[in-house]
Design a protein around this motif. Structure first.
Motif, PDB file in Angstrom:
ATOM      1  N   LEU A  46       0.829  -1.207   0.000  1.00 24.92           N
ATOM      2  CA  LEU A  46       0.000   0.000   0.000  1.00 24.92           C
ATOM      3  C   LEU A  46       0.860   1.253   0.000  1.00 24.92           C
ATOM      4  O   LEU A  46       1.731   1.425   0.855  1.00 24.92           O
ATOM      5  CB  LEU A  46      -0.912   0.007   1.237  1.00 24.92           C
ATOM      6  CG  LEU A  46      -2.034  -1.034   1.250  1.00 24.92           C
ATOM      7  CD1 LEU A  46      -2.708  -1.057   2.608  1.00 24.92           C
ATOM      8  CD2 LEU A  46      -3.055  -0.745   0.154  1.00 24.92           C
ATOM      9  N   PRO A 293     -10.873  -4.654   3.006  1.00 28.52           N
ATOM     10  CA  PRO A 293     -11.841  -3.778   2.320  1.00 28.52           C
ATOM     11  C   PRO A 293     -13.153  -4.471   1.987  1.00 28.52           C
ATOM     12  O   PRO A 293     -14.235  -3.913   2.218  1.00 28.52           O
ATOM     13  CB  PRO A 293     -11.089  -3.362   1.052  1.00 28.52           C
ATOM     14  CG  PRO A 293      -9.638  -3.498   1.400  1.00 28.52           C
ATOM     15  CD  PRO A 293      -9.573  -4.690   2.306  1.00 28.52           C
ATOM     16  N   LYS A 319      -2.879   2.465   8.036  1.00 28.16           N
ATOM     17  CA  LYS A 319      -3.330   1.772   6.823  1.00 28.16           C
ATOM     18  C   LYS A 319      -4.546   0.890   7.108  1.00 28.16           C
ATOM     19  O   LYS A 319      -5.506   0.863   6.331  1.00 28.16           O
ATOM     20  CB  LYS A 319      -2.185   0.929   6.252  1.00 28.16           C
ATOM     21  CG  LYS A 319      -1.086   1.758   5.598  1.00 28.16           C
ATOM     22  CD  LYS A 319       0.067   0.888   5.107  1.00 28.16           C
ATOM     23  CE  LYS A 319       1.146   1.748   4.448  1.00 28.16           C
ATOM     24  NZ  LYS A 319       2.291   0.932   3.954  1.00 28.16           N
ATOM     25  N   LEU A 323      -8.484   1.361   5.630  1.00 27.80           N
ATOM     26  CA  LEU A 323      -9.150   0.343   4.816  1.00 27.80           C
ATOM     27  C   LEU A 323     -10.419  -0.199   5.466  1.00 27.80           C
ATOM     28  O   LEU A 323     -11.064  -1.071   4.899  1.00 27.80           O
ATOM     29  CB  LEU A 323      -8.191  -0.805   4.527  1.00 27.80           C
ATOM     30  CG  LEU A 323      -7.108  -0.541   3.474  1.00 27.80           C
ATOM     31  CD1 LEU A 323      -6.339  -1.818   3.178  1.00 27.80           C
ATOM     32  CD2 LEU A 323      -7.699   0.027   2.193  1.00 27.80           C
ATOM     33  N   SER A 373      -9.762   7.173   5.443  1.00 29.35           N
ATOM     34  CA  SER A 373     -10.506   6.428   4.429  1.00 29.35           C
ATOM     35  C   SER A 373      -9.530   5.985   3.346  1.00 29.35           C
ATOM     36  O   SER A 373      -8.365   6.400   3.332  1.00 29.35           O
ATOM     37  CB  SER A 373     -11.600   7.309   3.816  1.00 29.35           C
ATOM     38  OG  SER A 373     -11.019   8.281   2.954  1.00 29.35           O
ATOM     39  N   PRO A 374      -9.968   5.160   2.395  1.00 30.70           N
ATOM     40  CA  PRO A 374      -9.062   4.734   1.317  1.00 30.70           C
ATOM     41  C   PRO A 374      -8.547   5.878   0.455  1.00 30.70           C
ATOM     42  O   PRO A 374      -7.618   5.669  -0.344  1.00 30.70           O
ATOM     43  CB  PRO A 374      -9.934   3.773   0.495  1.00 30.70           C
ATOM     44  CG  PRO A 374     -10.937   3.235   1.464  1.00 30.70           C
ATOM     45  CD  PRO A 374     -11.246   4.393   2.367  1.00 30.70           C
ATOM     46  N   PHE A 377      -4.750   6.574  -0.017  1.00 28.33           N
ATOM     47  CA  PHE A 377      -3.880   5.703  -0.802  1.00 28.33           C
ATOM     48  C   PHE A 377      -3.818   6.124  -2.261  1.00 28.33           C
ATOM     49  O   PHE A 377      -4.745   6.744  -2.788  1.00 28.33           O
ATOM     50  CB  PHE A 377      -4.359   4.244  -0.726  1.00 28.33           C
ATOM     51  CG  PHE A 377      -4.358   3.672   0.656  1.00 28.33           C
ATOM     52  CD1 PHE A 377      -3.181   3.572   1.375  1.00 28.33           C
ATOM     53  CD2 PHE A 377      -5.534   3.236   1.243  1.00 28.33           C
ATOM     54  CE1 PHE A 377      -3.171   3.041   2.658  1.00 28.33           C
ATOM     55  CE2 PHE A 377      -5.542   2.711   2.518  1.00 28.33           C
ATOM     56  CZ  PHE A 377      -4.363   2.611   3.234  1.00 28.33           C
ATOM     57  N   TRP A 381      -4.342   1.171  -5.329  1.00 28.21           N
ATOM     58  CA  TRP A 381      -4.147   0.350  -4.133  1.00 28.21           C
ATOM     59  C   TRP A 381      -4.849  -1.004  -4.211  1.00 28.21           C
ATOM     60  O   TRP A 381      -4.323  -2.017  -3.734  1.00 28.21           O
ATOM     61  CB  TRP A 381      -4.584   1.113  -2.871  1.00 28.21           C
ATOM     62  CG  TRP A 381      -6.045   1.426  -2.753  1.00 28.21           C
ATOM     63  CD1 TRP A 381      -6.681   2.560  -3.148  1.00 28.21           C
ATOM     64  CD2 TRP A 381      -7.059   0.581  -2.182  1.00 28.21           C
ATOM     65  NE1 TRP A 381      -8.018   2.502  -2.876  1.00 28.21           N
ATOM     66  CE2 TRP A 381      -8.278   1.299  -2.274  1.00 28.21           C
ATOM     67  CE3 TRP A 381      -7.066  -0.673  -1.598  1.00 28.21           C
ATOM     68  CZ2 TRP A 381      -9.498   0.788  -1.810  1.00 28.21           C
ATOM     69  CZ3 TRP A 381      -8.257  -1.206  -1.134  1.00 28.21           C
ATOM     70  CH2 TRP A 381      -9.462  -0.482  -1.244  1.00 28.21           C
ATOM     71  N   LYS A 382      -6.031  -1.048  -4.836  1.00 30.29           N
ATOM     72  CA  LYS A 382      -6.749  -2.327  -4.931  1.00 30.29           C
ATOM     73  C   LYS A 382      -5.953  -3.338  -5.779  1.00 30.29           C
ATOM     74  O   LYS A 382      -5.847  -4.505  -5.426  1.00 30.29           O
ATOM     75  CB  LYS A 382      -8.128  -2.120  -5.538  1.00 30.29           C
ATOM     76  CG  LYS A 382      -9.100  -1.363  -4.664  1.00 30.29           C
ATOM     77  CD  LYS A 382     -10.465  -1.261  -5.330  1.00 30.29           C
ATOM     78  CE  LYS A 382     -11.450  -0.495  -4.453  1.00 30.29           C
ATOM     79  NZ  LYS A 382     -12.773  -0.353  -5.107  1.00 30.29           N
TER      80      LYS A 382
END
Length: 388
Positions: A46, A293, A319, A323, A373-374, A377, A381-382
């Motif tokens: 990440l 997630p 992190k 997530l 929150s995401p 990133f 990231w996914k």
């Protein structure tokens, strides 16, 4: 001596001071250590996307979990046989957690009594529960915890049997310990550790389990109670049985799929802990972070989601929170501090993690941990998590 700069430094010092069998028990994982390594790789995958020119004069790492305020998104999690690292280990961990503004989770396999841990700390205490075949043992454990003011029950469900741990087999590590020439050489070459063990009367005892099982205080009887009596028939319907004996908050620890998270939600538990048992149980299991997630999305606001596995930095805590985890469970990191420098080492490790967490928030341009929150990133990231 001044505090060391990072958790990794406490880990290195703990390695020097612990006898090999204790060190390997602390650090080891299942089989070829792939799951253990995967836990760390997930954090490394990440990448942050910092926002600059944001007022970060003050930052707030605190969050609320299960109605309890936490100074940062973390709980000092349950670990067993902690007396291998320092005498009265659970009391030291509990008091350090309280000073740090965090709950402490006492393991069924603790080497201190629930009641002694409560006497040592006025902080929030939770109980981690393994259910034995004789469920009366678990009932008595829950009764004792309720009487001592423990507020949350954490049912561990990923250990119907112990995972294959080659390091323990090589070291001949099993309870009761069998005296061999290899063990004696190990002990003699670690005099500091040897003196610690002598201070507590020799090998640590599973006194908590012994008290609830009505077992004699000797390692052979306790080991038999812990291994032979694990209830392998436990299933989702048994949540109702637990509810009948535990009126407080109830968490299920050891979830590793969206399907099981949804089953947990359907039972009405208060929360789950994504966990592969620190890489110690099933080899080739996914890391909790890579599942987080999807599980957090499936869980929604109906229940609390936490996770553990591989947390070594305050940035790791950030992190996980970003997530979707309300908090992480700290396992090995506080034990490094304990083994390296005793109770003050635990204080120092928790202070380091809090300081690093706050520094990460500042550098991200996100002054409140509760607002993570995401979006912190990089856009890919996914994909980076999927590529693990």
């Amino acid at each position: 001596m001044a505090a060391l700069p990072a958790v990794q430094d406490y880990r290195a010092l703990a390695h020097k001071r612990l006898a090999r069998m204790a060190r390997d028990y602390l650090e080891g994982g299942a089989e070829d250590l792939r799951t253990l390594g995967r836990n760390r790789k997930a954090y490394d995958a990440l990448l942050f996307k910092p926002t600059v020119l944001t007022d970060v004069t003050s930052v707030d790492a605190s969050v609320e979990v299960l109605g309890q305020p936490l100074a940062m998104p973390a709980v000092v999690g349950p670990t067993g046989l902690n007396g291998l690292y320092y005498p009265r280990a659970e009391e030291a961990l509990a008091t350090a957690a309280h000073r740090a503004g965090l709950p402490f989770v006492v393991s069924t396999a603790s080497t201190s009594l629930l009641e002694d841990v409560r006497r040592a700390s006025d902080g929030e205490l939770w109980l981690q529960l393994y259910v034995q075949r004789d469920r009366g043992i678990s009932q008595r454990m829950m009764e004792r915890a309720r009487a001592a003011g423990y507020s949350v029950l954490m049912l561990t469900v990923d250990t119907p049997v112990h995972g294959v741990r080659d390091h323990d087999i090589r070291n001949g590590f099993k309870m009761p310990l069998r005296i061999t020439s290899r063990l004696m050489a190990d002990v003699i070459t670690h005099p500091r550790w040897c003196l610690r063990m002598l201070r507590q009367g020799g090998s640590p005892q599973l006194v908590n389990l012994a008290r609830s099982a009505g077992t004699a205080v000797n390692l052979a009887a306790q080991a038999a109670a812990m291994s032979r009596q694990m209830d392998m028939s436990l299933d989702w319907q048994d949540i109702d049985w637990l509810r009948a004996h535990w009126p407080g908050r109830l968490l299920v620890k050891g979830i590793l799929s969206v399907d099981d998270a949804l089953k947990a939600r359907a039972t009405g538990v208060d929360g789950i802990v994504l966990s592969n048992h620190g890489g110690r149980q099933l080899e080739s299991a996914p890391s909790p972070l890579e599942l987080l997630p999807a599980v957090a999305e499936a869980a929604g606001s109906a229940m609390t989601v936490m996770m553990d596995g591989g947390i070594r930095r305050g940035s790791d805590i950030v992190k996980a929170r970003a997530l979707g985890a309300q908090a992480v469970l700290l396992g090995r990191a506080p034990l490094y501090g304990l083994a390296a420098r005793g109770p003050r080492g635990v204080d120092e490790v928790l202070q380091i993690l809090r300081r690093e967490c706050e520094t990460t928030l500042r550098l991200l341009g996100c002054p409140r941990a509760a607002e993570l929150s995401p979006s912190v990133f990089q856009p890919a990231w996914k994909e980076r998590l999927k590529a693990l």
